[in-house]
Scaffold this active site. Structure first.
Site: not given
Length: 400
Positions: A269, A323, A326, A332
């Site tokens: 990542e 997203e 999250k 985030e």
């Protein structure tokens, strides 16, 4: 035949949309992957995600579970997939019988039609909040690998686990890289497993966090891969022009201190958020676009780190989508290259030009061709219009 024609037209239109948007990579980049997270209530179905990956010519992806819908949708595609064993499963998988059943249920029905190339056993277990999981990690990995051997799959699927950069006690300069003292007992067992099975050490490395925590002392250009004077390791005399490569080499030095310097390190990542809270310095659309643009440029060159210049560094960008479910700070929920509706979160402005390099058939323009965009979706009117047309067309073909 009529349905096939409609599907072909849809793919052509999707490719046109991506080319106009500046996000068509035009040729496959073997050392680049993408993290496909699913912590959202508005994400597109896996079939549409696969279309998107193929249009971008991305052939590597990582998911955070073994979602059967994704595994089925990605069958007979050219996408190599890394799947994940959730952290809470580790205690169960210390039982060899349970590990055998897990592989039999979650891997065998899909392989080889779905090109599963790796299993991530847990995620950031060594530095997570539940320290009891640490003792389960290596036994679970051993049992998963043994199950793959039992089914004749171990030569196709490697087993590892992604680690936070927080496993390092020292990372600067890179030659001083060392693991946390509290990992001195478990880390050699983990590294021995990787060495025996010829599996890579996965690291989640975010230069954004280093910059956010100390923006007055850390050069933004250094963490974004922009031109800068960089730093020289005083012991190896190696020059680093970006922090990510320095972080990777620090991990290599840490492993070497334990006698495992020959293991490959891959970046599971890395990314940069396009939005953040007031105290999240540097979380902007502009910085996110620059970081990911420069990552892609480096990957097109198949670069290695200063310590291993001839071994290309495999990197998975986080993430494919923003997203919305999250937890945590705003950042985030804003690491995606795309919004859930398929529009770009920002334009990284890639286009293929005539080569200026003797080692590559293509180079990349770093000049964004994006217009100034409004906050909604960060996509221009033409991109949104084409995308809406694609959705309408797809709905029409399904109704037929």
């Amino acid at each position: 035949m009529e349905n096939l024609c409609r599907i072909s037209i849809l793919h052509i239109l999707l490719g046109l949309f991506l080319t106009l948007s500046g996000l068509c990579f035009l040729r496959e980049v073997e050392s680049l992957g993408i993290n496909y997270g699913q912590v959202g209530n508005n994400l597109p179905p896996p079939e549409r995600v696969l279309d998107l990956l193929q249009s971008l010519k991305l052939t590597k992806a990582r998911i955070y579970d073994t979602n059967p819908q994704i595994l089925t949708a990605f069958a007979n595609s050219n996408v190599e997939l890394i799947v994940t064993v959730e952290n809470q499963m580790l205690p169960t998988l210390t039982d060899p019988t349970q590990a055998l059943q897990w592989v039999n249920t979650h891997i065998r029905p899909y392989f080889p039609s779905t090109n599963i190339t790796g299993i991530a056993v847990g995620n950031e277990v060594f530095t997570g909040g539940d320290t009891t999981l640490i003792t389960y990690l290596v036994p679970a990995m051993v049992n998963i690998h043994a199950a793959l051997v039992r089914f004749g799959l171990s030569q196709f699927i490697h087993v590892s686990t992604p680690n936070s950069l927080a496993v390092l006690q020292n990372s600067y300069p890179p030659s001083s890289g060392s693991f946390l003292p509290e990992l001195n007992q478990i880390m050699p067992q983990f590294l021995q497993f990787l060495g025996t099975t010829k599996s890579p050490f996965w690291i989640n490395a975010y230069t954004y966090f280093a910059y956010k925590d100390d923006p007055s002392k850390i050069s933004l250009d250094y963490v974004l891969f922009n031109p800068n004077s960089g730093m020289v390791d005083p012991y190896t005399k190696l020059h680093y022009d970006n922090m990510l490569y320095a972080q990777v080499d620090a991990v290599i030095f840490a492993m070497a201190r334990m006698g495992y310097g020959g293991l490959e390190v891959r970046v599971s990542e890395t990314g940069w958020p396009s939005r953040g809270d007031a105290n999240e310095v540097g979380a902007t659309v502009e910085n996110a676009a620059v970081y990911n643009r420069n990552i892609l440029r480096r990957q097109m060159r198949n670069e290695g780190t200063p310590l291993r210049p001839n071994m290309r560094l495999e990197v998975y960008v986080f993430a494919l989508f923003n997203e919305d479910m999250k937890p945590g700070p705003t950042s985030e929920r804003n690491y995606g290259l795309f919004q859930p509706d398929g529009t770009m979160a920002y334009n990284i402005g890639l286009s293929e030009l005539e080569s200026t390099s003797s080692t590559s058939s293509a180079s990349i323009s770093l000049t964004s061709n994006a217009r100034k965009v409004k906050q909604r979706g960060h996509g221009s009117f033409i991109y949104s219009s084409i995308f809406l047309y694609l959705l309408a067309f797809q709905g029409f073909t399904r109704r037929q």
